[in-house]
Scaffold this active site. Sequence first.
Site, PDB file in Angstrom:
ATOM      1  N   ASP A  73       0.667   1.457  23.345  1.00  0.00           N
ATOM      2  CA  ASP A  73       0.368   2.068  22.050  1.00  0.00           C
ATOM      3  C   ASP A  73       0.333   1.045  20.936  1.00  0.00           C
ATOM      4  O   ASP A  73       0.614   1.351  19.782  1.00  0.00           O
ATOM      5  CB  ASP A  73       1.395   3.178  21.738  1.00  0.00           C
ATOM      6  CG  ASP A  73       2.827   2.649  21.659  1.00  0.00           C
ATOM      7  OD1 ASP A  73       3.039   1.469  21.985  1.00  0.00           O
ATOM      8  OD2 ASP A  73       3.717   3.408  21.251  1.00  0.00           O
ATOM      9  N   GLU A 133       5.047   0.713  11.283  1.00  0.00           N
ATOM     10  CA  GLU A 133       3.796   1.411  10.982  1.00  0.00           C
ATOM     11  C   GLU A 133       4.004   2.560  10.001  1.00  0.00           C
ATOM     12  O   GLU A 133       5.046   3.215  10.017  1.00  0.00           O
ATOM     13  CB  GLU A 133       3.215   2.000  12.275  1.00  0.00           C
ATOM     14  CG  GLU A 133       2.877   0.937  13.282  1.00  0.00           C
ATOM     15  CD  GLU A 133       2.689   1.484  14.692  1.00  0.00           C
ATOM     16  OE1 GLU A 133       1.859   0.927  15.419  1.00  0.00           O
ATOM     17  OE2 GLU A 133       3.374   2.454  15.065  1.00  0.00           O
TER      18      GLU A 133
END
Length: 351
Positions: free
Chosen positions: A237, A66
């Site tokens: 998450d 990410e």
Amino acid sequence: MSNTQPSDKALVPFVSVENMMNLVHHIGIERMLGGLSAYIEEDFRRWELFDKTPRIASHSAEGVIELMPTSDGEVYGFKYVNGHPKNTRAGLQTVTAFGLLANVGNGYPVLLSEMTVLTALRTAATSAMVARHLAPKGADTMAMIGAGAQSEFQSLAMKSICGIRAVRLYDIDPAATAKAARNLSGMGLDVATCGSAEDAMEGAQIITTCTADKQYATILTDNMVGSGVHINAIGGDCPGKTELAPAILNRSDIFVEYPEQTRIEGEIQQMPPDHPVTQMWEVINGTAPGRTSAAQITLFDSVGFAIEDFSALRYIRDHIGGTDYYLDLDLLADPDDPRDLFGMLRRAGPG
Ligand code: NAD
């Protein structure tokens, strides 16, 4: 410096893993957790100023990579971070990261830093900042479910920022539980190792879940959670990766960082897209209520947001001055004549 480079060349301070660890010891881990928490809270107070976007994720069967960018209009920052739950089996970490700050005025980087250690610190500082606003008054015991890389940081931040005195550890892998207990010994916490999540939750007013598994896991079932507790849910998450039974979400008041990202990645991905949530920055600014009753279950559905990394990098930038805990990196070409990049290259060649 080589004579092929301009004498006033812009260099970029770089904080390596080794220097980050030196800096933590130099400042003191609990003082640093408190400082990070204050920087994060300061940035939550000016939340509306920031550019915000859900993180840019590249998913694979094994994990996710990410990018997490943001800017306050003067400084730009981003973090590169991965999440690969199976990594530990190969002796690799689940989460590793690095990040950068840059001057918005000219686009030049002003700091490059490791962020694996810093992410553990900032995640713990954020959890404790939130718990300070939401946990029941007088909370002194935390259940720590999942005793991996983040767990000691979470425990220490809750001690130094929220005043917990006891932590009850449980991990599905007893070796991880024993590791965390060993690491936390002599640090001013009453540490208990537990044989099950239920056992760990005995008498705890704060329940932290911080496990890693790429699936809809059920670390907590509805019947395990009594009234009045604060749940600090860290491990869910990523799409397809959660820790709590949906029934718990229905009984809780849910607090989030940035709803647009949390609805994709957090526990609330299990709920309808309009399930009510409260943004933490509004609680901190006093424009939304936090805990309103002793019986209420408050749930921090933590996924980790770019502003927290920005705050952490800001803290590092402000604290490396006057120390030896960074290296100046030759990261920018920065020729004397900005249009003569080729000339600089040519002068660097033989003859
Ligand atoms: P880690 O792999 O080092 O530790 C995870 C631990 O969870 C392991 O010890 C594992 O044995 C344990 N575990 C797995 N399933 C369990 C179960 N059912 N019951 C009890 N324990 C169980 O990972 P880490 O670096 O500590 O990270 C933990 C999680 O937190 C990861 O999912 C990571 O993605 C997430 N994380 C979130 C944030 C955030 O800001 N919210 C930041 C960092 C990490």
